[in-house]
Design an enzyme around this catalytic site. Structure first.
Site, PDB file in Angstrom:
ATOM      1  N   ARG A 280      35.455  18.906  67.165  1.00  0.00           N
ATOM      2  CA  ARG A 280      36.568  19.695  67.694  1.00  0.00           C
ATOM      3  C   ARG A 280      36.210  21.172  67.848  1.00  0.00           C
ATOM      4  NH1 ARG A 280      40.852  16.187  64.309  1.00  0.00           N
ATOM      5  NH2 ARG A 280      41.422  14.714  65.954  1.00  0.00           N
TER       6      ARG A 280
ATOM      7  N   ARG B  37      36.150  11.650  59.905  1.00  0.00           N
ATOM      8  CA  ARG B  37      37.103  12.759  59.892  1.00  0.00           C
ATOM      9  C   ARG B  37      36.386  14.092  59.658  1.00  0.00           C
ATOM     10  NH1 ARG B  37      41.914  11.369  60.763  1.00  0.00           N
ATOM     11  NH2 ARG B  37      42.925  13.172  59.843  1.00  0.00           N
TER      12      ARG B  37
ATOM     13  N   PHE C  85      56.609  16.111  69.919  1.00  0.00           N
ATOM     14  CA  PHE C  85      55.467  16.107  70.841  1.00  0.00           C
ATOM     15  C   PHE C  85      55.146  14.730  71.411  1.00  0.00           C
ATOM     16  CE2 PHE C  85      53.758  15.649  66.504  1.00  0.00           C
ATOM     17  CZ  PHE C  85      53.023  14.475  66.640  1.00  0.00           C
TER      18      PHE C  85
ATOM     19  N   LYS D 161      39.088  11.154  73.620  1.00  0.00           N
ATOM     20  CA  LYS D 161      40.298  11.344  74.419  1.00  0.00           C
ATOM     21  C   LYS D 161      40.002  11.787  75.858  1.00  0.00           C
ATOM     22  CE  LYS D 161      43.190  12.534  70.443  1.00  0.00           C
ATOM     23  NZ  LYS D 161      44.062  13.592  69.885  1.00  0.00           N
TER      24      LYS D 161
ATOM     25  N   HIS E 265      40.155  11.222  68.246  1.00  0.00           N
ATOM     26  CA  HIS E 265      41.116  10.707  67.266  1.00  0.00           C
ATOM     27  C   HIS E 265      40.330   9.825  66.318  1.00  0.00           C
ATOM     28  CE1 HIS E 265      44.560   8.492  65.573  1.00  0.00           C
ATOM     29  NE2 HIS E 265      43.771   7.441  65.694  1.00  0.00           N
TER      30      HIS E 265
ATOM     31  N   ASN F 190      42.281  17.873  71.872  1.00  0.00           N
ATOM     32  CA  ASN F 190      41.295  18.081  70.813  1.00  0.00           C
ATOM     33  C   ASN F 190      40.184  17.028  70.787  1.00  0.00           C
ATOM     34  OD1 ASN F 190      42.614  15.923  69.659  1.00  0.00           O
ATOM     35  ND2 ASN F 190      43.504  17.087  67.975  1.00  0.00           N
TER      36      ASN F 190
END
Length: 140
Positions: A104, A87, A59, A11, A117, A114
């Site tokens: 993270r 994950r 959000f 991100k 993704h 964070n």
């Protein structure tokens, strides 16, 4: 165990801090192989489309704004149990709850920023990969 593919995104909060290499290394060190990767700057429309599943969540506007605020790196990862492994390496959405040594825990700034993704299921992996990549861009 079957080899599978998953979608991963680095991100804007992470790309702005030049963490692309460090994050990719963490993924590769976990046994995942990058079979497609490109740097993109999402338009608002692309962010709205990609995160359409969240359009009714409070959000959503903030998420779209953040995701279109800077470059992202979209990737296709391949490996045994790639979805679950990705994950696990990413860690919990909230970095405060993420396990030590996860992306993270190490790199995220907040629950909103964070850093990464990743797809949560085979169906979403297929959809998310297809959103950003054509078949000829994925080279195993």
């Amino acid at each position: 165990m079957a080899i599978e593919r998953t979608f991963s995104m680095i991100k804007p909060d992470a790309t702005k801090r030049n963490l692309t290499g460090a994050i990719t290394k963490m993924l590769e060190d976990a046994g995942l192989r990058v079979v497609a990767s490109k740097r993109v700057w999402m338009s608002r429309r692309e962010a709205e489309g990609f995160y359409a599943v969240h359009k009714d969540r409070p959000f959503f506007g903030e998420l779209v704004e953040f995701m279109s605020s800077g470059p992202t790196v979209v990737q296709v990862l391949e490996g045994e149990n790639a979805i679950a492994k990705n994950r696990e390496v990413m860690g919990a959405t909230n970095p405060a709850n993420a396990a030590e040594g996860t992306i993270r825990k190490v790199h995220a700034l907040s629950i909103g920023e964070n850093s990464v993704h990743g797809s949560d299921a085979p169906e979403t992996a297929a959809e998310e990969i297809a959103y950003w990549f054509s078949g000829t861009e994925i080279v195993g």
